[in-house]
Motif scaffolding. Structure first.
Motif, PDB file in Angstrom:
ATOM      1  N   TYR A   5      28.991  93.635  55.950  1.00 36.62           N
ATOM      2  CA  TYR A   5      29.942  92.532  56.087  1.00 36.62           C
ATOM      3  C   TYR A   5      29.266  91.183  56.366  1.00 36.62           C
ATOM      4  N   LYS A   6      28.005  91.219  56.756  1.00 43.59           N
ATOM      5  CA  LYS A   6      27.355  90.037  57.318  1.00 43.59           C
ATOM      6  C   LYS A   6      27.418  88.822  56.396  1.00 43.59           C
ATOM      7  N   GLU A   7      27.230  89.058  55.101  1.00 43.27           N
ATOM      8  CA  GLU A   7      27.220  87.931  54.164  1.00 43.27           C
ATOM      9  C   GLU A   7      28.559  87.202  54.156  1.00 43.27           C
ATOM     10  N   LYS A   8      29.635  87.982  54.202  1.00 40.09           N
ATOM     11  CA  LYS A   8      30.970  87.383  54.195  1.00 40.09           C
ATOM     12  C   LYS A   8      31.257  86.649  55.493  1.00 40.09           C
ATOM     13  N   PHE A   9      30.712  87.116  56.592  1.00 41.55           N
ATOM     14  CA  PHE A   9      31.008  86.550  57.898  1.00 41.55           C
ATOM     15  C   PHE A   9      29.973  85.521  58.339  1.00 41.55           C
ATOM     16  N   SER A  10      29.166  85.061  57.413  1.00 39.43           N
ATOM     17  CA  SER A  10      28.191  84.004  57.683  1.00 39.43           C
ATOM     18  C   SER A  10      28.355  82.916  56.630  1.00 39.43           C
ATOM     19  N   LEU A  11      27.862  81.746  56.953  1.00 35.78           N
ATOM     20  CA  LEU A  11      27.872  80.677  55.968  1.00 35.78           C
ATOM     21  C   LEU A  11      26.974  81.056  54.795  1.00 35.78           C
ATOM     22  N   LYS A  12      27.498  80.880  53.602  1.00 41.27           N
ATOM     23  CA  LYS A  12      26.778  81.242  52.391  1.00 41.27           C
ATOM     24  C   LYS A  12      26.316  79.976  51.675  1.00 41.27           C
ATOM     25  N   ARG A  13      25.027  79.839  51.544  1.00 43.72           N
ATOM     26  CA  ARG A  13      24.468  78.661  50.882  1.00 43.72           C
ATOM     27  C   ARG A  13      24.750  78.688  49.387  1.00 43.72           C
ATOM     28  N   PHE A  14      24.988  77.522  48.808  1.00 44.18           N
ATOM     29  CA  PHE A  14      25.113  77.396  47.363  1.00 44.18           C
ATOM     30  C   PHE A  14      23.758  77.725  46.739  1.00 44.18           C
ATOM     31  N   LYS A  15      23.775  78.588  45.735  1.00 44.81           N
ATOM     32  CA  LYS A  15      22.523  79.102  45.172  1.00 44.81           C
ATOM     33  C   LYS A  15      21.650  78.009  44.564  1.00 44.81           C
ATOM     34  N   ASN A  16      22.266  76.883  44.183  1.00 48.02           N
ATOM     35  CA  ASN A  16      21.489  75.794  43.576  1.00 48.02           C
ATOM     36  C   ASN A  16      21.191  74.666  44.556  1.00 48.02           C
ATOM     37  N   ASN A  17      21.278  74.957  45.854  1.00 44.83           N
ATOM     38  CA  ASN A  17      20.855  73.964  46.847  1.00 44.83           C
ATOM     39  C   ASN A  17      19.387  73.602  46.643  1.00 44.83           C
ATOM     40  N   PRO A  18      19.002  72.368  46.974  1.00 43.48           N
ATOM     41  CA  PRO A  18      19.850  71.258  47.442  1.00 43.48           C
ATOM     42  C   PRO A  18      20.614  70.612  46.297  1.00 43.48           C
ATOM     43  N   ILE A  19      21.786  70.074  46.642  1.00 42.73           N
ATOM     44  CA  ILE A  19      22.611  69.459  45.612  1.00 42.73           C
ATOM     45  C   ILE A  19      22.311  67.966  45.452  1.00 42.73           C
ATOM     46  N   ILE A  20      21.704  67.380  46.474  1.00 45.51           N
ATOM     47  CA  ILE A  20      21.266  65.976  46.392  1.00 45.51           C
ATOM     48  C   ILE A  20      19.872  65.884  47.000  1.00 45.51           C
ATOM     49  N   SER A  21      18.957  65.268  46.261  1.00 39.78           N
ATOM     50  CA  SER A  21      17.581  65.076  46.710  1.00 39.78           C
ATOM     51  C   SER A  21      17.173  63.630  46.499  1.00 39.78           C
ATOM     52  N   PRO A  22      16.098  63.181  47.156  1.00 38.79           N
ATOM     53  CA  PRO A  22      15.641  61.801  46.964  1.00 38.79           C
ATOM     54  C   PRO A  22      15.288  61.516  45.504  1.00 38.79           C
ATOM     55  N   LYS A  23      15.479  60.260  45.123  1.00 36.23           N
ATOM     56  CA  LYS A  23      15.081  59.804  43.789  1.00 36.23           C
ATOM     57  C   LYS A  23      14.004  58.738  43.933  1.00 36.23           C
ATOM     58  N   LYS A  24      12.824  59.070  43.450  1.00 33.61           N
ATOM     59  CA  LYS A  24      11.700  58.145  43.594  1.00 33.61           C
ATOM     60  C   LYS A  24      11.955  56.821  42.889  1.00 33.61           C
ATOM     61  N   GLU A  25      12.746  56.873  41.788  1.00 34.44           N
ATOM     62  CA  GLU A  25      12.978  55.638  41.031  1.00 34.44           C
ATOM     63  C   GLU A  25      13.915  54.674  41.742  1.00 34.44           C
ATOM     64  N   ASN A  26      14.653  55.159  42.741  1.00 29.28           N
ATOM     65  CA  ASN A  26      15.529  54.299  43.536  1.00 29.28           C
ATOM     66  C   ASN A  26      14.871  54.052  44.890  1.00 29.28           C
ATOM     67  N   ALA A  27      14.345  52.871  45.089  1.00 31.62           N
ATOM     68  CA  ALA A  27      13.558  52.595  46.296  1.00 31.62           C
ATOM     69  C   ALA A  27      14.340  52.875  47.573  1.00 31.62           C
ATOM     70  N   TRP A  28      15.643  52.598  47.573  1.00 33.84           N
ATOM     71  CA  TRP A  28      16.445  52.727  48.791  1.00 33.84           C
ATOM     72  C   TRP A  28      16.668  54.188  49.206  1.00 33.84           C
ATOM     73  N   GLU A  29      16.465  55.140  48.269  1.00 30.90           N
ATOM     74  CA  GLU A  29      16.644  56.560  48.584  1.00 30.90           C
ATOM     75  C   GLU A  29      15.447  57.387  48.127  1.00 30.90           C
ATOM     76  N   SER A  30      14.290  56.764  48.160  1.00 36.50           N
ATOM     77  CA  SER A  30      13.095  57.424  47.646  1.00 36.50           C
ATOM     78  C   SER A  30      12.477  58.405  48.636  1.00 36.50           C
ATOM     79  N   LEU A  31      12.741  58.217  49.938  1.00 37.72           N
ATOM     80  CA  LEU A  31      12.130  59.075  50.952  1.00 37.72           C
ATOM     81  C   LEU A  31      13.006  60.273  51.309  1.00 37.72           C
ATOM     82  N   ALA A  32      14.296  60.016  51.517  1.00 37.00           N
ATOM     83  CA  ALA A  32      15.170  61.102  51.970  1.00 37.00           C
ATOM     84  C   ALA A  32      16.625  60.804  51.655  1.00 37.00           C
ATOM     85  N   THR A  33      17.377  61.850  51.408  1.00 32.12           N
ATOM     86  CA  THR A  33      18.840  61.775  51.247  1.00 32.12           C
ATOM     87  C   THR A  33      19.421  62.929  52.050  1.00 32.12           C
TER      88      THR A  33
END
Length: 651
Positions: free
Chosen positions: A325-353
């Motif tokens: 039962y454990k999987e159902k009773f725990s938070l399940k991560r989206f298999k394609n995480n992370p869904i948002i990552s830094p973009k080097k081409e955008n200076a304002w979000e190049s380090l972390a999002t």
């Protein structure tokens, strides 16, 4: 997820001054049902006798109860009689087996106490009134033996702590054909030659120590085995605090050496004054449990001085740890995480999002996330998802940037800006609470707003932000509740290491400020949220109360985890329930390694109808920052979380 709640009657058994044999301490009670009553066998320490050496003695007392809380007719049950127990009888564990009551206890034969004189004994009774026979069981150092209440594959089975006083100790099983083998030296000599074949290892680290707790309880999902897990018992280079905790494992019904479920941390630790102060301070020690309908009643010794009781919903506990039962009773991560990552081409979000706020509008989940540039300036970016996991839209430019002096950088390359947003809709406006930091002054909570229409249209016409927390105080992790209460609008925030709140009469933040720190919840010593706590996502209203996700940081390993609070509907400063175990913790590489390691930090939580393949009526989508670097999403059935909290309210 589960909630362990202490009885409001604790301690339920305390020393009795007019009983010389239990005047000093009464603890480590093991309960058993018999003829419509609950009998409790417990360790009792006598008053000081200056003419004896040692000056105090341990015996095993017995008392009876109709409700499992109020115990009466207390009297000595097992007292020293034989040479192998002449210096004390301690820590009983009683099991009804094939028509008789078997009470195992620690027998002390030497003083000063030494490992050679600490062994297991057993007393046999037909009726819990008189001892019919007693025997020395182990010829070697051992403690805490418990008998399974029925044969397994035709065998009698016991579990105990082997060589507890000459580490490394082991948690071991013995399987016998005849009950008389328990006190057969020949049997034990043969058994001991292959002791490692009968052991299970329940430790998480080599520095930990395990001792058998309550006699195993049979459930449809396995044998529920409750034990004492002592973190950092042995010296290590980390020099961490020694923590006595109560933990649980589920053993296979046909093969008790096979683990089918296990808690990842303590379900109970010393927290209350009667657990922190006593004969031996800072101890909770499990010695017995009874199932009452759907509730597990757990009896434990507190500070080696008194008997206490805690309750937990049995289904919540088992389904949170059993592999089925454990999987159902725990938070399940989206298999394609992370869904948002830094973009080097955008200076304002190049380090972390990371640390994303969310809001559900027009059947779309809108995400406002913290972004960092290479010079450590925080701004906010925007993304949108229709199904909750796939990003359908992400803007190239930040949608909220530092505008005021109180959030503009004062020291080159230091952290500054607008951090950790939370969003709340009230009427036609959306209110943004965030942490404003200028790289010098202590961080403070700022608030701005925008119309719902402008937000949906991506017209970023934000109102002028105002600071709403006092100057000179580290204050962050804030949000506003989405409705007005009799006392006003409620702002929840964090001062230092505690979650606080205050009521404001209006939403005119030019003139309204937080002036109080009404304490809602603080760190719990010895547990996963022992260093500090703060809110994660804004709360969700349910018919039972406000569901609030919060984060906690552990003192020992500085790890960020999350749990839930249920707050009163009319006065959310009142806590109705709090989860015992963390619902979420760093496990994936993007959570364990980042700008800050070992962090999961949600700022957004959405309820959506579940699809037929997902199960349940509703799903909680929790959006979080991983390692202060990227954004992930995890889900769990809404009812699982809510029911676990509501179950504890009736206790």
């Amino acid at each position: 997820m589960f909630v362990v709640k202490r009885s409001e009657h604790n301690p339920i058994l305390i020393p009795k001054e007019d009983h010389y044999w239990e005047e000093f301490a009464t603890f480590n009670l093991c309960p058993i049902k018999y003829k419509g009553k609950i009998y409790g066998l417990y360790r009792a320490i006598s008053a000081v006798d200056v003419l004896q050496n040692p000056r105090q003695n341990s015996v095993i007392g017995i008392a009876e109860s109709k409700d499992g809380i109020n115990f009466k007719n207390r009297k000595p049950f097992i007292t020293p009689k034989e040479d192998w127990e002449k210096f004390g009888c301690e820590d009983p564990r009683v099991t009804f087996f094939e028509g008789k009551f078997y009470t195992f206890y620690t027998a002390l034969s030497k003083y000063p106490f030494s490992r050679e004189g600490i062994k297991v004994a057993v007393a046999v009774s037909d009726d819990l009134n008189k001892i019919k026979e007693r025997h020395l069981v182990t010829p070697f150092n051992a403690k805490a033996m418990a008998l399974f209440p029925e044969r397994i594959n035709g065998k009698i089975v016991v579990v105990f702590s082997y060589h507890t006083d000459s580490p490394p100790s082991k948690t071991v099983f013995a399987m016998l054909d005849r009950i008389e083998d328990l006190w057969s030296v020949e049997f034990w000599n043969k058994w001991e030659k292959n002791v490692d074949d009968y052991a299970i290892d329940l430790k998480r680290f080599p520095s930990d120590h395990i001792e058998v707790g309550a006699p195993p309880i049979k459930t449809k999902d396995g044998w529920l085995f409750i034990y004492s897990h002592i973190q950092n018992y042995f010296a290590s280079s980390s020099n961490l605090d020694k923590i006595f905790g109560i933990e649980t494992v589920i053993l296979d019904l046909k093969n008790p050496r096979k683990i089918v479920g296990k808690t990842e941390g303590p379900i109970l630790v010393p927290l209350e004054h009667y657990e922190l102060s006593g004969y031996v301070p800072n101890i909770v020690f499990p010695t017995g449990a009874i199932i009452d309908k759907k509730t597990l009643n757990l009896y434990y010794g507190a500070a080696d001085a008194t008997v206490c009781l805690a309750k937990v919903n049995l289904e919540d506990l088992i389904q949170s740890i059993h592999f089925k039962y454990k999987e159902k009773f725990s938070l399940k991560r989206f298999k394609n995480n992370p869904i948002i990552s830094p973009k080097k081409e955008n200076a304002w979000e190049s380090l972390a999002t990371f640390n994303p706020a969310t809001i559900l509008l027009d059947k779309k989940i809108h995400i406002l996330y913290r972004a960092m540039s290479n010079d450590n300036t925080s701004t906010m970016g925007y993304a949108m998802t229709k199904n909750g996991t796939k990003i359908d839209k992400r803007l190239k430019m930040p949608v909220y940037v530092p505008r005021e002096d109180f959030e503009n950088k004062k020291v080159n390359n230091s952290n500054s800006g607008c951090e950790d947003p939370r969003l709340t809709k009230i009427g036609k406006n959306i209110y943004l609470c965030y942490t404003a930091y200028d790289s010098i002054s202590p961080p403070r909570v700022a608030i701005s707003s925008i119309t719902e229409q402008d937000f949906i249209s991506n017209k970023w016409n934000w109102e002028k932000p105002f600071l709403i927390t006092p100057q000179g105080i580290d204050d962050k992790d804030a949000c506003i509740f989405p409705e007005k209460f009799p006392l006003g609008y409620f702002i929840i925030h964090r001062v230092g290491n505690e979650i606080c709140g205050d009521y404001l009469s209006t939403l005119d933040f030019k003139h309204e400020m937080v002036k109080k720190c009404i304490r809602i919840a603080g760190p719990r010593i010895n547990t996963w949220d022992s260093a500090k706590v703060g809110i994660s996502a804004p709360p969700l209203k349910t018919k039972y109360g406000w569901l609030l996700l919060y984060h906690g940081v552990s003192k020992s390993h500085n790890t960020y985890r999350t749990g839930f609070l249920l707050l009163d509907l009319k006065d959310p400063a009142i806590v109705l329930a709090r989860s015992s175990d963390p619902i979420f913790e760093p496990k994936e590489e993007y959570e364990k390694i980042g700008i800050v390691n070992n962090v999961v930090f949600p700022c957004g939580m959405i309820v959506k109808p579940a699809s037929s393949s997902q199960g349940g009526d509703k799903l909680l989508y929790i959006y979080y920052g991983g390692g202060d670097k990227v954004i992930g999403v995890a889900t769990i059935e809404f009812d699982i979380v809510l029911k676990a909290l509501v179950h504890s309210i009736k206790y």
